[in-house]
Design a protein around this motif. Structure first.
Motif, mmCIF file in Angstrom:
data_model
loop_
_atom_site.group_PDB
_atom_site.id
_atom_site.type_symbol
_atom_site.label_atom_id
_atom_site.label_comp_id
_atom_site.label_asym_id
_atom_site.label_seq_id
_atom_site.Cartn_x
_atom_site.Cartn_y
_atom_site.Cartn_z
ATOM 1 N N HIS A 119 -79.745 29.568 -51.263
ATOM 2 C CA HIS A 119 -79.321 29.678 -49.866
ATOM 3 C C HIS A 119 -80.525 29.977 -48.967
ATOM 4 O O HIS A 119 -80.679 29.386 -47.888
ATOM 5 C CB HIS A 119 -78.281 30.788 -49.743
ATOM 6 C CG HIS A 119 -77.801 31.003 -48.330
ATOM 7 N ND1 HIS A 119 -77.066 30.058 -47.651
ATOM 8 C CD2 HIS A 119 -77.984 32.045 -47.480
ATOM 9 C CE1 HIS A 119 -76.798 30.504 -46.439
ATOM 10 N NE2 HIS A 119 -77.347 31.713 -46.312
ATOM 11 N N THR A 120 -81.383 30.862 -49.440
ATOM 12 C CA THR A 120 -82.600 31.174 -48.669
ATOM 13 C C THR A 120 -83.474 29.929 -48.519
ATOM 14 O O THR A 120 -83.993 29.640 -47.434
ATOM 15 C CB THR A 120 -83.376 32.296 -49.355
ATOM 16 O OG1 THR A 120 -82.535 33.448 -49.486
ATOM 17 C CG2 THR A 120 -84.619 32.655 -48.560
ATOM 18 N N GLN B 142 -72.341 37.814 -67.386
ATOM 19 C CA GLN B 142 -73.790 37.890 -67.225
ATOM 20 C C GLN B 142 -74.337 36.588 -66.636
ATOM 21 O O GLN B 142 -75.217 36.589 -65.767
ATOM 22 C CB GLN B 142 -74.441 38.201 -68.576
ATOM 23 C CG GLN B 142 -74.088 39.578 -69.126
ATOM 24 C CD GLN B 142 -74.622 39.774 -70.537
ATOM 25 O OE1 GLN B 142 -75.147 38.844 -71.157
ATOM 26 N NE2 GLN B 142 -74.469 41.003 -71.067
ATOM 27 N N GLU C 42 -75.218 33.751 -59.402
ATOM 28 C CA GLU C 42 -75.133 34.295 -58.043
ATOM 29 C C GLU C 42 -76.524 34.603 -57.503
ATOM 30 O O GLU C 42 -76.833 34.340 -56.345
ATOM 31 C CB GLU C 42 -74.284 35.566 -58.066
ATOM 32 C CG GLU C 42 -74.044 36.144 -56.675
ATOM 33 C CD GLU C 42 -73.133 37.345 -56.710
ATOM 34 O OE1 GLU C 42 -72.964 37.982 -55.658
ATOM 35 O OE2 GLU C 42 -72.598 37.645 -57.803
ATOM 36 N N SER C 43 -77.380 35.122 -58.366
ATOM 37 C CA SER C 43 -78.748 35.409 -57.949
ATOM 38 C C SER C 43 -79.479 34.126 -57.574
ATOM 39 O O SER C 43 -80.165 34.045 -56.551
ATOM 40 C CB SER C 43 -79.486 36.152 -59.070
ATOM 41 O OG SER C 43 -80.842 36.350 -58.723
ATOM 42 N N LEU C 44 -79.278 33.109 -58.422
ATOM 43 C CA LEU C 44 -79.920 31.822 -58.129
ATOM 44 C C LEU C 44 -79.351 31.205 -56.851
ATOM 45 O O LEU C 44 -80.073 30.562 -56.072
ATOM 46 C CB LEU C 44 -79.728 30.863 -59.308
ATOM 47 C CG LEU C 44 -80.489 31.224 -60.587
ATOM 48 C CD1 LEU C 44 -80.084 30.283 -61.725
ATOM 49 C CD2 LEU C 44 -82.002 31.117 -60.352
ATOM 50 N N LYS D 236 -78.226 32.784 -54.230
ATOM 51 C CA LYS D 236 -78.830 33.449 -53.079
ATOM 52 C C LYS D 236 -80.212 32.883 -52.811
ATOM 53 O O LYS D 236 -80.590 32.634 -51.651
ATOM 54 C CB LYS D 236 -78.914 34.956 -53.337
ATOM 55 C CG LYS D 236 -77.562 35.662 -53.306
ATOM 56 C CD LYS D 236 -77.710 37.153 -53.568
ATOM 57 C CE LYS D 236 -76.351 37.851 -53.536
ATOM 58 N NZ LYS D 236 -76.476 39.304 -53.837
ATOM 59 N N GLU D 237 -80.985 32.680 -53.888
ATOM 60 C CA GLU D 237 -82.305 32.092 -53.709
ATOM 61 C C GLU D 237 -82.207 30.681 -53.125
ATOM 62 O O GLU D 237 -82.993 30.289 -52.260
ATOM 63 C CB GLU D 237 -83.044 32.064 -55.051
ATOM 64 C CG GLU D 237 -83.373 33.442 -55.600
ATOM 65 C CD GLU D 237 -84.088 33.348 -56.945
ATOM 66 O OE1 GLU D 237 -84.474 32.215 -57.320
ATOM 67 O OE2 GLU D 237 -84.256 34.384 -57.597
ATOM 68 N N ASP E 23 -72.653 34.485 -64.733
ATOM 69 C CA ASP E 23 -72.246 34.417 -63.323
ATOM 70 C C ASP E 23 -73.191 35.210 -62.439
ATOM 71 O O ASP E 23 -73.522 34.796 -61.319
ATOM 72 C CB ASP E 23 -70.823 34.949 -63.161
ATOM 73 C CG ASP E 23 -69.777 33.970 -63.688
ATOM 74 O OD1 ASP E 23 -70.134 32.774 -63.851
ATOM 75 O OD2 ASP E 23 -68.632 34.398 -63.935
ATOM 76 N N GLN E 24 -73.584 36.385 -62.939
ATOM 77 C CA GLN E 24 -74.518 37.203 -62.165
ATOM 78 C C GLN E 24 -75.839 36.474 -61.970
ATOM 79 O O GLN E 24 -76.437 36.515 -60.881
ATOM 80 C CB GLN E 24 -74.736 38.554 -62.861
ATOM 81 C CG GLN E 24 -73.497 39.450 -62.867
ATOM 82 C CD GLN E 24 -73.672 40.684 -63.715
ATOM 83 O OE1 GLN E 24 -74.641 40.801 -64.497
ATOM 84 N NE2 GLN E 24 -72.733 41.635 -63.593
ATOM 85 N N MET E 25 -76.276 35.795 -63.018
ATOM 86 C CA MET E 25 -77.522 35.029 -62.891
ATOM 87 C C MET E 25 -77.344 33.874 -61.900
ATOM 88 O O MET E 25 -78.223 33.599 -61.072
ATOM 89 C CB MET E 25 -77.939 34.488 -64.263
ATOM 90 C CG MET E 25 -78.349 35.562 -65.258
ATOM 91 S SD MET E 25 -78.796 34.861 -66.876
ATOM 92 C CE MET E 25 -80.187 33.839 -66.401
#
Length: 874
Positions: free
Chosen positions: A281-282, A268, A274-276, A278-279, A270-272
């Motif tokens: 990276h943007t 869980q 990964e989401s962060l 991506k943000e 790691d999923q958080m």
């Protein structure tokens, strides 16, 4: 080989203390048994016995069959007092063929020698020959069996006495520390009791050995009992451990369940994350866009600042010229005349005012300093995509540290500013400027002398002759012969007449300006170029720098009629293939018809390699024989100009003696005229005669051979090797690669025209033995500034070693070294791809850099099967 190290044992440097004590007792006993004055030490090894006797006044000669032992002994003797050095001598000689006259010595020493000989009688015969009558032989040798890889004899009392008493009378015999100690005398009789006493001592020695063996057996039995007890205790401990393990097993089962729950929570998390990510990276992409926009704005700002500086400087020059004119007498005279014309009443005072004006002196106003360049943008840094670091190029120091007063056109001044220090002269202020400059030479151009009054030029040339300042007229023609008469030297075009002071101009290009930097990836196909209109394609009215810059964007250019050799040289030197109509031009490829020129252009557009192969030799010819620097060097030479090609010291480190001839062949085939080899043997011994012979065979100038230990890491090997070099330009090549005949010419030209501190290859060919293929790597990294180049292709200015050293690493030290140089501001330039082939065994076998063949293919394209060096050499 014996490889004895008795001196080190005697001094307590190696082995345990009991062995050291036994060795000292034997050596001291041998020395105490010597008689007379002259002593021969056969099998002297490291020379300790000879040196000890020399200290006590004996004249000693030590001989041994091993040269390295004699070298050690000689070096050890050099540390002794002068008297000892005078009395002791060491040489390589066979004990069975001694190079001495009969009856030469009073004593002969044979310390631990005869057990190493298959036929010891030959050495004893030689010893009896060189001994004087009544002379003494002193022998030590192991009693019985002493395990050693080089022992060929085993001696017991009868054996050793029979061997020695056949030639000498045995006057002393004994066994100490399990070694026979025997003294023989030439011509004496052996006492009858000697054999019995020696047997008694042997019996006592054997009994001592037996007692030691019995004691050893007792200790072994005791240790066996202790081991048995330890085994029983271990079994008990094992039972306890097994019980503990059973308990731990239950705990592990519980831990697994807890770990599974923890993994779910980690998933869980790691999923958080990964989401962060991506943000983030943007956000980084947005930041990059902002940074790029800022860079564009900064570049525009720098350009505007430079233009503002230039305009400000032009304004200051205009104000200075106006103020200078107003300070002139003729300006004031015009004012007096105008005033008299407007006011006739002042006409009577005009003669007086004119006399005052004639007597007055107005000092010349100082010329404003040149404007400072605005700060360079990020794209001007080495390794930037622009390829040409203009700010660094502008700051390059001239090749000759010579101040020169200049009357030159802007174009000629731009060509020569990289060669000498230029200071402009002006017709109305030249006297003051000559005082401020204190030049060593004056360079003038007919086109720039148009605005100079005849008397001002004559006065200037007179001052130069008086002050012994050399005067040079640049690029004159026959029609200007009357101007040339006042100058010491004339750099003439091909149309000028010959004279003793005329230098036939060969220079067509300035390598610092006209070069292929940034030309390796053109994005436009083909266009025509018209030098009369200064046009390429649709762009016309260009300056020469603009024309050269735009030319680099094309795969091929076709020139219109009327192209000169200088025009063609400009394009070819810049790296673009050029098709010309004139068949007598030395540069470019001629096509006589439109169809032929179109076919050539089509072929060159399709094949970048074809263009590179056709025009690379022409660029080499331009840089080698048609650079402006060659004319400048001749013009400033006092007699014969010095060699324009500096000496290059080439360092080669190798641990493979079998590659020696390949190293010499690589250097011997070079056409560069001034190379010198510094060879570093890494953990290997080279036969000096073989090295010298190989160098002579291939015509290589061998400076030195340095030896480093095998344990030395590769980075330190390079540091040691370069420390031995001497020239201002130094190079490194590998022992297992191929270097074509023009390799050093091309690489030195690249170092010269780029102004970099380091040049090498990054775009290069590789032969992969594992797949029997020739590949081409990093094709985009050609003729541009980079961070790194192949370490086996280094050509450097010696000054970089003051900035950084190679790190102590087994591999990869080259790239770390080059990147560290970049941190100091040093520039690294990747030259063309030609005349170098990196040879790799399967998956890097035999190479220091560990990388697989498949990894090598990542940034590569396959050229052909097999190691075809014709694909590499141009």
């Amino acid at each position: 080989m014996n490889d004895d190290r008795i001196s080190e044992v005697y001094r307590g440097e190696i082995w345990a203390e009991p062995a050291q004590d036994r060795a000292r007792r034997r050596i001291n006993w041998m020395c105490s048994s010597a008689i007379g004055d002259k002593v021969l030490d056969i099998g002297t090894s490291q020379g300790i016995a000879a040196i000890l006797l020399g200290r006590e006044g004996f004249t000693v000669t030590g001989v041994d069959i091993q040269p390295d032992r004699i070298e050690y002994a000689t070096a050890d003797l050099a540390n002794e007092a002068e008297g000892t050095q005078r009395r002791v001598e060491f040489m390589v000689a066979e004990g069975s063929e001694l190079p001495f006259e009969d009856d030469s010595f009073d004593t002969v020493l044979l310390g631990e020698v005869i057990e190493h000989l298959a036929v010891p009688g030959r050495v004893l015969d030689e010893a009896s020959r060189v001994l004087k009558p009544g002379g003494r032989i002193v022998i030590t040798t192991p009693f019985g069996v002493l395990h050693h890889h080089d022992h060929k004899q085993t001696f017991f009392p009868d054996d050793v006495l029979d061997l020695i008493s056949a030639r000498f009378g045995v006057i002393e015999a004994g066994i100490t520390d399990r070694y026979f100690r025997i003294v023989g005398e030439l011509g004496a009789d052996t006492p009858s009791h000697t054999n019995d006493s020696l047997i008694d001592e042997a019996f006592l020695t054997v009994r001592g050995i037996q007692e030691e063996l019995a004691a050893t057996r007792i200790r072994a039995n005791r240790l066996e009992g202790e081991l048995s007890k330890s085994a029983s205790a271990s079994e008990a401990r094992y039972g306890k451990v097994r019980v503990a393990w059973q308990a731990s097993k239950a705990e592990v089962q519980q831990s697994k369940a807890e770990t599974k729950a923890a993994l779910q929570r980690a998933t869980q998390a790691d999923q958080m994350v990964e989401s962060l990510a991506k943000e983030l990276h943007t956000a980084n992409q947005r930041a990059d866009r902002v940074a790029r926009n800022n860079a564009v704005l900064r570049k525009r700002s720098d350009s505007l600042a430079k233009r503002a500086d230039k305009l400000e400087y032009q304004k200051r020059i205009s104000d200075w010229k106006l103020a200078s004119m107003r300070s002139r007498r003729w300006w004031h005279l015009g004012g007096l005349l105008g005033e008299a014309r407007r006011h006739p009443s002042k006409l009577l005072a005009l003669p007086v005012n004119v006399m005052r004006l004639a007597r007055s002196r107005t000092p010349a106003l100082p010329r404003p300093p040149r404007a400072l360049n605005a700060a360079s943008s990020d794209n001007d840094k080495p390794g930037s995509p622009a390829g040409q670091p203009s700010a660094l190029l502008d700051s390059r120091a001239p090749k000759l540290d010579v101040p020169v007063a200049a009357i030159l056109s802007p174009g000629t001044s731009e060509l020569l500013r990289f060669e000498v220090q230029l200071f402009d002269l002006y017709p109305d202020t030249w006297a003051t400027e000559m005082t401020q400059i204190a030049p060593q030479a004056l360079m003038a151009e007919p086109a720039a002398l148009v605005g100079w009054p005849t008397d001002a030029l004559a006065s200037l040339l007179s001052v130069c002759r008086t002050q012994n300042i050399r005067t040079i007229l640049w690029s004159t023609k026959g029609a200007e012969a009357e101007i040339a008469e006042g100058f010491d030297k004339v750099v003439a075009s091909h149309e000028a007449t010959d004279s003793t002071d005329t230098i036939r101009a060969r220079g067509l290009i300035q390598p610092a300006l006209h070069n292929p930097i940034g030309s390796s990836s053109p994005n436009l196909r083909a266009a025509s170029v018209d030098f009369s209109e200064m046009r390429i394609g649709e762009s016309s009215g260009l300056s020469r720098p603009e024309l050269q810059r735009i030319a680099k964007k094309y795969r091929v250019l076709t020139a219109t009629a009327g192209t000169t050799a200088r025009d063609a040289a400009l394009i070819v030197a810049s790296g673009t293939p050029l098709i010309v109509q004139e068949t007598d031009l030395p540069f470019g490829v001629a096509g006589q018809t439109d169809d032929e020129r179109n076919a050539l252009a089509s072929a060159l557009v399709r094949s970048e390699v074809l263009g590179a192969r056709m025009f690379h030799p022409q660029r080499r010819e331009l840089f080698r024989h048609h650079a402006v620097s060659q004319d400048v060097r001749q013009a400033f030479a006092k007699s014969e100009p010095p060699s324009e090609w500096p000496q290059i010291d080439v360092m080669v480190a190798t641990k493979r003696p079998e590659r020696l001839e390949e190293v010499m062949a690589n250097l011997g085939r070079q056409t560069y005229p001034n190379l010198r080899l510094f060879l570093v043997a890494h953990g290997v011994e080279f036969d000096k005669a073989r090295v010298a012979g190989a160098a002579a065979k291939f015509g290589v100038n061998l400076a030195d051979v340095a030896y480093v230990a095998e344990s030395t890491v590769l980075g330190d090997v390079f540091n040691i090797g370069f420390a031995g070099t001497e020239s201002e330009i130094i190079a490194k090549i590998d022992d297992d690669d191929f270097y074509g005949p023009e390799y050093f010419w091309d690489l030195y030209s690249a170092l010269d025209f780029s102004g970099a501190e380091v040049a090498g290859k990054w775009a290069h060919y590789v032969y992969l033995e594992g797949i029997d293929s020739l590949i081409y790597r990093f094709k985009k990294y050609e003729n541009r500034f980079t961070d790194v180049v192949a370490i086996s292709t280094l050509l450097m200015r010696r000054s970089v070693l003051d900035l950084e050293q190679f790190p102590a690493m087994p591999y990869g030290s080259g790239s770390v070294f080059l990147r560290a140089l970049g941190q100091h501001g040093a520039r690294v330039f990747a030259a063309d791809r030609w005349n170098y082939l990196y040879v790799r065994g399967q998956d890097g076998g035999g190479n220091t850099f560990p990388i697989s063949d498949m990894k090598m293919l990542t940034n590569s394209e396959i050229v052909c099967r097999g190691m075809n060096v014709d694909e590499v050499v141009v």
